[in-house]
Scaffold this motif. Sequence first.
Motif, PDB file in Angstrom:
ATOM      1  N   ASN A 276      30.816  47.796  53.131  1.00  0.00           N
ATOM      2  CA  ASN A 276      30.862  47.019  51.908  1.00  0.00           C
ATOM      3  C   ASN A 276      31.917  47.640  51.095  1.00  0.00           C
ATOM      4  O   ASN A 276      31.778  47.940  49.797  1.00  0.00           O
ATOM      5  CB  ASN A 276      29.398  47.215  51.433  1.00  0.00           C
ATOM      6  N   VAL A 277      33.154  47.853  51.791  1.00  0.00           N
ATOM      7  CA  VAL A 277      34.577  48.068  50.966  1.00  0.00           C
ATOM      8  C   VAL A 277      35.484  47.045  51.158  1.00  0.00           C
ATOM      9  O   VAL A 277      35.552  46.279  52.300  1.00  0.00           O
ATOM     10  CB  VAL A 277      34.681  49.329  51.235  1.00  0.00           C
ATOM     11  N   SER A 278      36.567  47.064  50.490  1.00  0.00           N
ATOM     12  CA  SER A 278      37.695  46.141  50.516  1.00  0.00           C
ATOM     13  C   SER A 278      38.892  47.324  50.537  1.00  0.00           C
ATOM     14  O   SER A 278      39.034  48.098  49.936  1.00  0.00           O
ATOM     15  CB  SER A 278      37.776  45.047  49.286  1.00  0.00           C
ATOM     16  N   PHE A 279      39.954  46.603  51.144  1.00  0.00           N
ATOM     17  CA  PHE A 279      41.121  47.345  51.245  1.00  0.00           C
ATOM     18  C   PHE A 279      42.575  46.583  50.940  1.00  0.00           C
ATOM     19  O   PHE A 279      42.382  45.384  51.060  1.00  0.00           O
ATOM     20  CB  PHE A 279      41.328  47.979  52.778  1.00  0.00           C
ATOM     21  N   ASP A 280      43.282  47.182  50.226  1.00  0.00           N
ATOM     22  CA  ASP A 280      44.259  46.305  49.697  1.00  0.00           C
ATOM     23  C   ASP A 280      45.720  47.112  50.298  1.00  0.00           C
ATOM     24  O   ASP A 280      45.981  48.226  49.734  1.00  0.00           O
ATOM     25  CB  ASP A 280      44.471  46.545  48.143  1.00  0.00           C
ATOM     26  N   ILE A 281      46.186  46.525  51.123  1.00  0.00           N
ATOM     27  CA  ILE A 281      47.378  47.096  52.023  1.00  0.00           C
ATOM     28  C   ILE A 281      48.680  47.099  51.151  1.00  0.00           C
ATOM     29  O   ILE A 281      49.271  45.825  50.792  1.00  0.00           O
ATOM     30  CB  ILE A 281      47.677  46.725  53.481  1.00  0.00           C
ATOM     31  N   GLY A 319      38.455  51.520  42.349  1.00  0.00           N
ATOM     32  CA  GLY A 319      37.683  50.958  41.424  1.00  0.00           C
ATOM     33  C   GLY A 319      36.450  50.242  42.388  1.00  0.00           C
ATOM     34  O   GLY A 319      36.523  50.263  43.498  1.00  0.00           O
ATOM     35  N   LEU A 320      36.006  49.146  41.915  1.00  0.00           N
ATOM     36  CA  LEU A 320      34.828  48.449  42.153  1.00  0.00           C
ATOM     37  C   LEU A 320      35.306  46.834  42.010  1.00  0.00           C
ATOM     38  O   LEU A 320      35.936  46.825  40.846  1.00  0.00           O
ATOM     39  CB  LEU A 320      33.558  48.634  41.761  1.00  0.00           C
ATOM     40  N   GLU A 321      35.072  45.941  43.095  1.00  0.00           N
ATOM     41  CA  GLU A 321      35.215  44.648  42.664  1.00  0.00           C
ATOM     42  C   GLU A 321      33.961  44.337  41.848  1.00  0.00           C
ATOM     43  O   GLU A 321      33.048  44.863  41.542  1.00  0.00           O
ATOM     44  CB  GLU A 321      35.226  43.711  44.054  1.00  0.00           C
ATOM     45  N   ASP A 322      34.025  43.163  41.067  1.00  0.00           N
ATOM     46  CA  ASP A 322      33.170  42.679  40.480  1.00  0.00           C
ATOM     47  C   ASP A 322      32.186  42.197  41.178  1.00  0.00           C
ATOM     48  O   ASP A 322      31.935  41.379  42.252  1.00  0.00           O
ATOM     49  CB  ASP A 322      33.597  41.202  39.658  1.00  0.00           C
ATOM     50  N   ARG A 325      25.496  38.821  43.529  1.00  0.00           N
ATOM     51  CA  ARG A 325      24.374  38.937  44.271  1.00  0.00           C
ATOM     52  C   ARG A 325      24.465  38.973  45.772  1.00  0.00           C
ATOM     53  O   ARG A 325      23.637  39.668  46.432  1.00  0.00           O
ATOM     54  CB  ARG A 325      23.344  37.602  44.156  1.00  0.00           C
ATOM     55  N   GLU A 326      25.605  38.789  46.401  1.00  0.00           N
ATOM     56  CA  GLU A 326      25.926  38.802  47.766  1.00  0.00           C
ATOM     57  C   GLU A 326      26.702  40.176  48.316  1.00  0.00           C
ATOM     58  O   GLU A 326      26.521  40.981  48.982  1.00  0.00           O
ATOM     59  CB  GLU A 326      26.857  37.588  48.108  1.00  0.00           C
ATOM     60  N   THR A 327      27.723  40.656  47.236  1.00  0.00           N
ATOM     61  CA  THR A 327      28.366  41.771  47.641  1.00  0.00           C
ATOM     62  C   THR A 327      28.194  42.944  46.832  1.00  0.00           C
ATOM     63  O   THR A 327      28.416  43.908  47.278  1.00  0.00           O
ATOM     64  CB  THR A 327      29.868  41.391  47.193  1.00  0.00           C
ATOM     65  N   ASP A 328      27.416  43.010  45.405  1.00  0.00           N
ATOM     66  CA  ASP A 328      26.755  44.125  45.153  1.00  0.00           C
ATOM     67  C   ASP A 328      27.947  45.013  44.596  1.00  0.00           C
ATOM     68  O   ASP A 328      27.999  46.245  44.057  1.00  0.00           O
ATOM     69  CB  ASP A 328      25.891  45.223  45.808  1.00  0.00           C
ATOM     70  N   GLY A 329      29.289  44.341  44.256  1.00  0.00           N
ATOM     71  CA  GLY A 329      30.206  45.102  44.123  1.00  0.00           C
ATOM     72  C   GLY A 329      30.942  46.106  45.083  1.00  0.00           C
ATOM     73  O   GLY A 329      30.748  47.218  45.199  1.00  0.00           O
ATOM     74  N   ARG A 330      32.073  45.605  45.728  1.00  0.00           N
ATOM     75  CA  ARG A 330      32.552  46.341  46.883  1.00  0.00           C
ATOM     76  C   ARG A 330      33.369  47.354  46.181  1.00  0.00           C
ATOM     77  O   ARG A 330      34.244  47.141  45.256  1.00  0.00           O
ATOM     78  CB  ARG A 330      33.361  45.326  47.750  1.00  0.00           C
ATOM     79  N   ALA A 331      33.671  48.607  46.883  1.00  0.00           N
ATOM     80  CA  ALA A 331      34.672  49.439  46.423  1.00  0.00           C
ATOM     81  C   ALA A 331      35.893  49.134  47.194  1.00  0.00           C
ATOM     82  O   ALA A 331      35.886  48.490  47.931  1.00  0.00           O
ATOM     83  CB  ALA A 331      34.246  51.067  47.012  1.00  0.00           C
ATOM     84  N   ILE A 332      36.905  49.217  46.301  1.00  0.00           N
ATOM     85  CA  ILE A 332      38.321  48.932  46.709  1.00  0.00           C
ATOM     86  C   ILE A 332      39.221  50.154  46.982  1.00  0.00           C
ATOM     87  O   ILE A 332      39.372  51.167  46.095  1.00  0.00           O
ATOM     88  CB  ILE A 332      38.921  48.053  45.603  1.00  0.00           C
TER      89      ILE A 332
END
Length: 336
Positions: A276-281, A319-322, A325-332
């Motif tokens: 449950n995280v996102s990556f910005d390359i 930080g965290l994404e907004d 109900r589905e993602t609960d705010g992913r860490a970026i």
Amino acid sequence: MDLPEIETLLVRYFNNELSSAEAEKVAAWIAGSEEHRKTAEHLYYINLAAEAERLHREIDPAEALRKVHRRIRSDRWHRTFHRLERIAAVLLLPFIVLSLLLASKITEKNNSMVEIRSTTGMISAVTLPDNSRVWLNSNSKLIYPTRFSGKERRVKLCGEGYFEVTKDTKHKFVVEARSTEIEVYGTEFNVEAYNDEYIRATLVKGSIGMKYDDSRHMRQLVRLVPDQFVIYNSRTGAIYLDQANIASSTSWKEGKIVLDNTPLNDALRMIGNKYNVSFDIKDQKLLGNTFTGTFSNQSLDVILRYFTISSKLRFHQIGLEDGNRETDGRAIFEVY
């Protein structure tokens, strides 16, 4: 605790009549074995039926049914099994495939639809009314009817799911995945639809077709053969069809991440889905890197450390994404 004692405590537990210490003791007993979990599950429904019968004697049947349904949907029910999830996470290995009632959040809607949710780092399995089997990856949701009727067997997926569909040529199986529909009669396939922009389907056995809207907003159909995958970009209406690495695409079902000369972007997508995280390359030159390796119960920190050592990548959490109900705010994480 002997059986009569635990039965008494379980009834009080489901009715929220125990102290915090007693409730923790009972929850630990339930999480202790599959036999205990089944005993608790059976007793819960017996208790629920008894309450329905009592309500039936006291008030009219319609009102009794409404009260029982409110009981099923109550926060007490969710708190009960959320508490079990936390205890199971401490007692068992992380990221184990948990049983349906412990790993998933179940909600009945309008007496006819069931919603299954798989929480972060967990995998859920469910058997549908037609005996088809579905596995849900971390942070995924499946909605399906309590009974299939009509000419279709239709379900809705948000996130990622692996399907083993029972063959029925008279009633096609349809998966609604965001803006697409996957049609099938009997097969095994994987669908990934964590966001609205990209939807991916991978065929393991049989034959499936993806319905999508092209750039002119015309409904189109693309068919897959085994060992193929398709990616649909809902923003542009474009599709990409290619040969699939089945082991890598479906390894999440076994609680693993399998990389086999996998491009960086795909590797980070698979990691992001599980944790449950996102990556910005930030450096596009990094997209040419590929990775090979298998991860199972390792923490996110350990996996990122492997990438840093093997390719000198650097990760920085910003930080965290907004949340929703589905993602609960992913860490970026930014990737350099």
